[in-house]
Design a protein around this motif. Structure first.
Motif, mmCIF file in Angstrom:
data_model
loop_
_atom_site.group_PDB
_atom_site.id
_atom_site.type_symbol
_atom_site.label_atom_id
_atom_site.label_comp_id
_atom_site.label_asym_id
_atom_site.label_seq_id
_atom_site.Cartn_x
_atom_site.Cartn_y
_atom_site.Cartn_z
ATOM 1 N N ALA A 52 0.913 19.358 6.060
ATOM 2 C CA ALA A 52 2.312 18.911 6.122
ATOM 3 C C ALA A 52 2.419 17.435 5.754
ATOM 4 N N ALA A 53 1.472 16.635 6.212
ATOM 5 C CA ALA A 53 1.468 15.218 5.849
ATOM 6 C C ALA A 53 1.275 15.060 4.345
ATOM 7 N N GLY A 54 0.383 15.852 3.788
ATOM 8 C CA GLY A 54 0.160 15.795 2.348
ATOM 9 C C GLY A 54 1.418 16.144 1.564
ATOM 10 N N ARG A 55 2.151 17.144 2.037
ATOM 11 C CA ARG A 55 3.392 17.520 1.350
ATOM 12 C C ARG A 55 4.435 16.410 1.455
ATOM 13 N N ALA A 56 4.459 15.711 2.594
ATOM 14 C CA ALA A 56 5.395 14.591 2.752
ATOM 15 C C ALA A 56 5.089 13.495 1.744
ATOM 16 N N PHE A 57 3.817 13.192 1.555
ATOM 17 C CA PHE A 57 3.434 12.194 0.541
ATOM 18 C C PHE A 57 3.793 12.686 -0.857
ATOM 19 N N ALA A 58 3.523 13.969 -1.123
ATOM 20 C CA ALA A 58 3.784 14.519 -2.453
ATOM 21 C C ALA A 58 5.274 14.497 -2.772
ATOM 22 N N GLU A 59 6.108 14.821 -1.793
ATOM 23 C CA GLU A 59 7.555 14.842 -2.012
ATOM 24 C C GLU A 59 8.094 13.454 -2.350
ATOM 25 N N GLN A 60 7.452 12.421 -1.813
ATOM 26 C CA GLN A 60 7.861 11.046 -2.092
ATOM 27 C C GLN A 60 7.101 10.448 -3.280
ATOM 28 N N GLN A 61 6.265 11.275 -3.904
ATOM 29 C CA GLN A 61 5.486 10.862 -5.074
ATOM 30 C C GLN A 61 4.610 9.642 -4.766
ATOM 31 N N VAL A 62 4.030 9.634 -3.576
ATOM 32 C CA VAL A 62 3.118 8.559 -3.186
ATOM 33 C C VAL A 62 1.758 8.810 -3.833
ATOM 34 N N ARG A 63 1.206 7.780 -4.431
ATOM 35 C CA ARG A 63 -0.108 7.848 -5.044
ATOM 36 C C ARG A 63 -1.011 6.810 -4.394
ATOM 37 N N PHE A 64 -2.198 7.225 -4.034
ATOM 38 C CA PHE A 64 -3.145 6.349 -3.353
ATOM 39 C C PHE A 64 -4.143 5.769 -4.351
ATOM 40 N N ASP A 65 -4.449 4.503 -4.182
ATOM 41 C CA ASP A 65 -5.525 3.882 -4.952
ATOM 42 C C ASP A 65 -6.874 4.100 -4.273
ATOM 43 N N ARG A 66 -6.828 4.257 -2.977
ATOM 44 C CA ARG A 66 -8.063 4.399 -2.208
ATOM 45 C C ARG A 66 -7.764 5.195 -0.944
ATOM 46 N N ALA A 150 -9.979 -6.769 8.029
ATOM 47 C CA ALA A 150 -9.928 -8.011 7.247
ATOM 48 C C ALA A 150 -10.617 -7.843 5.896
ATOM 49 N N THR A 151 -11.747 -7.148 5.884
ATOM 50 C CA THR A 151 -12.462 -6.896 4.629
ATOM 51 C C THR A 151 -11.600 -6.089 3.666
ATOM 52 N N LEU A 152 -10.895 -5.096 4.202
ATOM 53 C CA LEU A 152 -10.000 -4.297 3.374
ATOM 54 C C LEU A 152 -8.907 -5.164 2.763
ATOM 55 N N ARG A 153 -8.337 -6.049 3.553
ATOM 56 C CA ARG A 153 -7.258 -6.901 3.053
ATOM 57 C C ARG A 153 -7.761 -7.911 2.016
ATOM 58 N N GLU A 154 -8.995 -8.330 2.152
ATOM 59 C CA GLU A 154 -9.556 -9.291 1.194
ATOM 60 C C GLU A 154 -9.839 -8.660 -0.166
ATOM 61 N N ASP A 155 -9.943 -7.349 -0.202
ATOM 62 C CA ASP A 155 -10.196 -6.631 -1.453
ATOM 63 C C ASP A 155 -8.865 -6.497 -2.202
ATOM 64 N N THR A 156 -8.753 -7.129 -3.347
ATOM 65 C CA THR A 156 -7.491 -7.150 -4.092
ATOM 66 C C THR A 156 -7.388 -6.026 -5.126
ATOM 67 N N SER A 157 -8.320 -5.080 -5.099
ATOM 68 C CA SER A 157 -8.349 -4.055 -6.141
ATOM 69 C C SER A 157 -7.425 -2.877 -5.862
ATOM 70 N N TRP A 158 -6.750 -2.874 -4.724
ATOM 71 C CA TRP A 158 -5.871 -1.748 -4.397
ATOM 72 C C TRP A 158 -4.457 -2.241 -4.101
ATOM 73 N N ASP A 159 -3.511 -1.350 -4.308
ATOM 74 C CA ASP A 159 -2.122 -1.609 -3.946
ATOM 75 C C ASP A 159 -1.653 -0.701 -2.811
ATOM 76 N N THR A 160 -2.096 0.561 -2.830
ATOM 77 C CA THR A 160 -1.702 1.538 -1.815
ATOM 78 C C THR A 160 -2.950 2.244 -1.310
ATOM 79 N N VAL A 161 -3.170 2.184 -0.013
ATOM 80 C CA VAL A 161 -4.362 2.780 0.576
ATOM 81 C C VAL A 161 -3.965 3.728 1.700
ATOM 82 N N LEU A 162 -4.708 4.813 1.821
ATOM 83 C CA LEU A 162 -4.549 5.749 2.935
ATOM 84 C C LEU A 162 -5.749 5.611 3.853
ATOM 85 N N LEU A 163 -5.496 5.328 5.120
ATOM 86 C CA LEU A 163 -6.536 5.322 6.147
ATOM 87 C C LEU A 163 -6.322 6.535 7.037
ATOM 88 N N VAL A 164 -7.326 7.356 7.210
ATOM 89 C CA VAL A 164 -7.239 8.503 8.116
ATOM 90 C C VAL A 164 -8.224 8.256 9.248
#
Length: 243
Positions: A52-66, A150-164
């Motif tokens: 259901a969470a995946g469908r919510a992301f898909a409906e909003q056309q969310v794309r993850f970089d990481r 903090a390490t995640l925030r210092e990494d500038t290679s992503w714009d949108t990240v999913l943490l599970v």
């Protein structure tokens, strides 16, 4: 005529963190035996929540970089089900420092202290020396989660990240964001299984914007739930111990 001093204002640039809790699991089997939390998989309800969470992301056309998980099976399976719905093929990054707060052995906790061991770590504003089920303290949880964040925030290679991740870890991250980079732990922040939190982060350590907390796609209004996860687990524990 000179321009006003704020004419050069530029909107801050922020990146997006979607923070999920894993889907529902069963921590006690039919005989009342505790199932190893290191290996427990999603149950039927948990699988439905993750999809259901995946469908919510898909409906909003969310794309993850990481996509980052703690490595425990329940986080891996949740992330895989989310990605199956969004149609993305992303290799999961495992970050062990973001595993759930670690409890001790229930059998080593005196009977008179067992209720507090279950409930105190997620009760209101929690002191850092409070132990979770006789194991890790809230301070020790912060000590490993915040550097990884903090390490995640210092990494500038992503714009949108999913943490599970997990209920306790999510509370640490949300509490850190709410206090603009502090270490106060709000144990009463509910985290339903399979829920989604939305946070934006800027370049400055204090730059956090919370957009959504504890959004649960199968039941956005949480109509049928009035108890916390740990209250329900303690009730199960008591029931099985008496049977």
């Amino acid at each position: 005529m000179s321009e006003p001093q704020n004419a050069a204002f530029q909107l801050p640039k922020r990146r997006r963190i979607y923070l999920m809790r894993h889907g529902d699991v069963t921590y006690f089997d039919a005989t009342g035996r505790a199932i190893d939390p290191e290996t427990v998989p999603l149950n039927e309800n948990g699988r439905a929540q993750a999809s259901a969470a995946g469908r919510a992301f898909a409906e909003q056309q969310v794309r993850f970089d990481r996509v980052i998980v703690s490595g425990l099976p329940r986080t891996v399976e949740t992330a895989q089900r989310v990605l199956a719905e969004t149609g993305q093929q992303i290799e999961l990054k495992i970050e062990p420092a973001l595993q759930e707060i670690r409890g001790g052995r229930l059998g080593s906790i005196p009977v008179k202290d067992i209720e507090a061991a279950f409930l105190s770590a997620f009760d209101g504003i929690v002191p850092e020396d409070t132990r979770f089920l006789g194991g890790e303290t809230i301070g020790e949880l912060f000590d490993r989660v915040l550097p990884a964040l903090a390490t995640l925030r210092e990494d500038t290679s992503w714009d949108t990240v999913l943490l599970v991740l997990h209920g306790g870890v999510n509370r640490a991250i949300l509490s850190h964001a709410i206090t603009a980079g502090g270490r106060t732990f709000f144990g009463h922040l509910a985290q339903a299984t399979g829920c989604i939190n939305t946070l934006d982060v800027g370049a400055a350590p204090r730059d956090w914007v919370l957009r959504a907390i504890n959004y649960s796609p199968p039941s956005p209004l949480h109509r049928d739930v009035r108890n916390t996860t740990m209250e329900l687990l303690y009730a199960q524990f008591i029931q099985y111990r008496r049977s």
